[in-house]
Write an enzyme that holds these catalytic residues in place. Structure first.
Site, mmCIF file in Angstrom:
data_model
loop_
_atom_site.group_PDB
_atom_site.id
_atom_site.type_symbol
_atom_site.label_atom_id
_atom_site.label_comp_id
_atom_site.label_asym_id
_atom_site.label_seq_id
_atom_site.Cartn_x
_atom_site.Cartn_y
_atom_site.Cartn_z
ATOM 1 N N ASP A 42 -35.207 -2.156 13.978
ATOM 2 C CA ASP A 42 -35.486 -3.596 13.844
ATOM 3 C C ASP A 42 -36.155 -4.218 15.072
ATOM 4 O OD1 ASP A 42 -34.222 -3.177 11.445
ATOM 5 O OD2 ASP A 42 -32.435 -4.351 11.938
ATOM 6 N N LYS A 58 -35.031 -1.480 5.177
ATOM 7 C CA LYS A 58 -33.665 -1.705 4.706
ATOM 8 C C LYS A 58 -33.463 -3.187 4.459
ATOM 9 C CE LYS A 58 -31.777 -2.070 9.374
ATOM 10 N NZ LYS A 58 -31.549 -3.520 9.326
ATOM 11 N N CYS A 102 -27.135 -4.510 13.348
ATOM 12 C CA CYS A 102 -27.766 -3.358 12.692
ATOM 13 C C CYS A 102 -27.702 -2.080 13.516
ATOM 14 C CB CYS A 102 -29.202 -3.694 12.313
ATOM 15 S SG CYS A 102 -29.273 -4.996 11.045
#
Length: 188
Positions: A13, A87, A120
């Site tokens: 991310d 995701k 995450c």
């Protein structure tokens, strides 16, 4: 010590939405430089990298596909031949083909870094460890934010980082710094 011939780098991310106006204070101003150093070392060695991007399904999210916040941070875009796993939940292993990709690459070690440590990154580390992967966290290439404590105060990002790194190290992963990984990689 890790076997670099069987290590995959997993940037998680590294997206522009974390710089959106109104986001809380972050602690690690070196996160981009450190992450880019890892990418450069892996690329120079010709080792596999699997990028992870959060494609939010939440209405109005800065991470929604097609929005500026969904884009990778400068320098973190996958190069040709570097796969991208997308995701919509916290773990890069849930609802994706990450596990299969790692197995096809012959991975034994998954070296993870990114945004944000307590969300995450942590969830991906925990899931990967539970699935049997040797997870390695690179804390100095991670970042997180100040968070409200629910009682009118704020928990400092540095404290959140320290607690999550300690918890992850205790049961779910090994820790290595950017310097350790790049030095060990050169020596391998």
């Amino acid at each position: 010590m890790i076997d670099f011939a069987h290590a995959v780098l997993l940037p998680i991310d590294m997206q522009q939405g974390f710089d959106a106006p109104g986001t809380p204070r972050r602690w690690n101003r070196a996160v981009d430089a450190n992450g880019l150093a890892l990418l450069a070392a892996w690329r120079a060695a010709g080792r596999p990298i699997v990028h992870v991007r959060h494609d939010s399904v939440e209405p109005g999210s800065v991470f929604a596909p097609g929005t500026p916040g969904n884009r990778h941070r400068p320098g973190f875009e996958p190069l040709p031949g570097e796969p991208l796993v997308t995701k919509s939940v916290n773990s890069a292993f849930i609802g994706t083909d990450l596990d299969v990709r790692l197995r096809r690459l012959g991975a034994k070690h998954v070296v993870a870094f990114g945004m944000v440590t307590d969300m995450c990154v942590s969830t991906t580390i925990r899931t990967g460890a539970n699935m049997g992967w040797d997870m390695i966290l690179v804390p100095d290439a991670c970042d997180c934010f100040d968070l409200p404590d629910g009682q009118g105060g704020t928990i400092r990002a540095e404290d959140i980082q320290a607690a999550h790194v300690a918890t992850l190290r205790y049961e779910f992963c090994r820790l290595m710094s950017v310097a350790e990984l790049t030095e060990e990689r050169r020596a391998a």
